[in-house]
Design a protein around this motif. Structure first.
Motif, PDB file in Angstrom:
ATOM      1  N   THR A   1      24.053  84.429  26.466  1.00 23.69           N
ATOM      2  CA  THR A   1      22.560  85.142  26.834  1.00 23.69           C
ATOM      3  C   THR A   1      22.962  86.294  27.595  1.00 23.69           C
TER       4      THR A   1
ATOM      5  N   PHE B   1      21.339  85.575  20.391  1.00 15.81           N
ATOM      6  CA  PHE B   1      21.380  84.763  21.336  1.00 15.81           C
ATOM      7  C   PHE B   1      21.661  83.317  21.111  1.00 15.81           C
TER       8      PHE B   1
ATOM      9  N   LYS C   1      14.523  82.757  20.523  1.00 14.29           N
ATOM     10  CA  LYS C   1      14.947  83.925  21.117  1.00 14.29           C
ATOM     11  C   LYS C   1      15.429  84.882  19.803  1.00 14.29           C
TER      12      LYS C   1
ATOM     13  N   THR D   1      13.219  88.066  18.682  1.00 14.09           N
ATOM     14  CA  THR D   1      13.900  89.424  19.113  1.00 14.09           C
ATOM     15  C   THR D   1      14.191  90.026  17.731  1.00 14.09           C
TER      16      THR D   1
END
Length: 353
Positions: A28, A87, A92, A96
């Protein structure tokens, strides 16, 4: 490539999964670092181009070209999200990937699935229709009619492949769901929805740009002048890199019954040895053999994986920018000699006994 050579590669890399494992895990903190050093500068460049537009169109164009290089890196983030490799968290990645698609104009889910198909079948002569440039074997080409040969030659020509092709790819190919296979309904729907979202996004952007003059025509002319060069710089760069890293020679192509995943990655993809600045803008995609071997390695770990495991460089086809120029002219797969060839080499193959 001979069978003996293939066996040597397989033996030398028999532990590749163990060697890859430490790098095939997104982090992350490192992912957010890429967001900050890629997307924020891209937005800043767009704003700068919008400011400079009223003073110098040439300067605006130059700034847009730099923006296109940053957009190439934005696309690599989207690309890794499609592999669930950016990620650690799936949501996520998908969020994204979807948001970056507004900047790249590449539909996230549709493109990711076709690209993952490319990864699963790269180098398989049975499957050359999804996520790949169409490639014919010499035998297939010889069986074509004169008109079909002419069409293939036009299709594989440098102007079509690297000038007309990129524009077609961004403005048409990724706007229409050409893949009609069963089970792709969700991806086709998302592509069409993405088109709607993109229209809304760019309408809002055009309205924002017209505010200083309260002139709609001014705002959308400004947006087109800034963003079209950004998109074209990005797609020209992306297509060139993805193209030459699979059209090189020596190479690896095989029918499914004889196909080996390891060989397709190591010999069917190349290592594009580039200056650090180009590795930055292209998200280390030059380590294409590693990416195909393990697409779960985030782009921000590819260099480290390569540097710490030189065995992965032992058998790969290493290319440079200058040596890669000739691969633009490689257009056919010669099954008899297991190599990529140019149209001009057909005659020498025919005269062989």
């Amino acid at each position: 490539m001979t069978k003996e050579h293939e066996e040597i590669i397989i033996q030398d890399l028999k532990d590749w999964k163990r060697l890859i494992k430490p790098y095939a895990s997104p982090e992350t903190k490192l992912a957010w670092k890429q967001i900050f050093n890629t997307i924020l500068p891209f937005i800043g460049i767009f704003v700068l181009a919008a400011i400079v537009y009223d003073y110098s169109l040439i300067a605006t164009l130059l700034i847009s070209i730099i923006g296109g290089l940053f957009l190439t890196r934005v696309f690599i983030i989207q690309h890794d999200c499609g592999h669930q490799a950016f990620f650690p968290d799936r949501k996520k990645n998908d969020r994204t990937g979807f948001l970056t698609s507004f900047l790249t104009c590449i539909p996230y889910k549709y493109w990711a699935r076709s690209h993952n198909h490319h990864h699963a079948h790269q180098g398989q002569l049975d499957t050359r229709t999804i996520g790949d440039v169409n490639l014919l074997t010499v035998r297939e080409y010889e069986l074509l009619s004169k008109f079909e040969k002419f069409k293939y030659r036009i299709y594989r020509s440098v102007p079509v492949m690297f000038i007309i092709g990129p524009a077609y790819y961004i403005f048409i190919h990724n706007r229409i769901p050409f893949i009609t296979l069963k089970g792709w309904d969700k991806e086709r729907k998302m592509l069409l929805l993405t088109n709607v979202y993109l229209v809304l996004f760019f309408v809002v952007l055009g309205l924002v740009l017209c505010l200083p003059h309260f002139d709609l025509l001014y705002g959308f002319k400004k947006l087109a002048f800034i963003y079209v060069p950004i998109l074209l710089t990005f797609v020209f760069t992306a297509i060139w890199f993805f193209y030459v890293q699979h059209q090189h020679d020596p190479n690896y192509k095989a029918w499914k019954k004889d196909w080996e995943y390891l060989l397709a990655a190591i010999k069917g993809s190349s290592y594009y040895k580039l200056p650090a600045i180009l590795n930055f803008f292209t998200g280390n995609i030059g380590y294409h053999h590693l990416h195909h071997l393990a697409p779960k390695i985030p782009f921000y770990k590819l260099h480290k994986c390569s540097h710490e495991n030189p065995v992965f460089q032992k058998h790969v086809s290493e290319i440079t920018f200058w040596s890669s120029l000739k691969y633009a002219f490689y257009t056919l797969w010669d099954e008899e000699n297991n190599r990529m060839i140019k149209f001009s080499q057909l005659k020498e193959i025919r005269v062989k006994p």
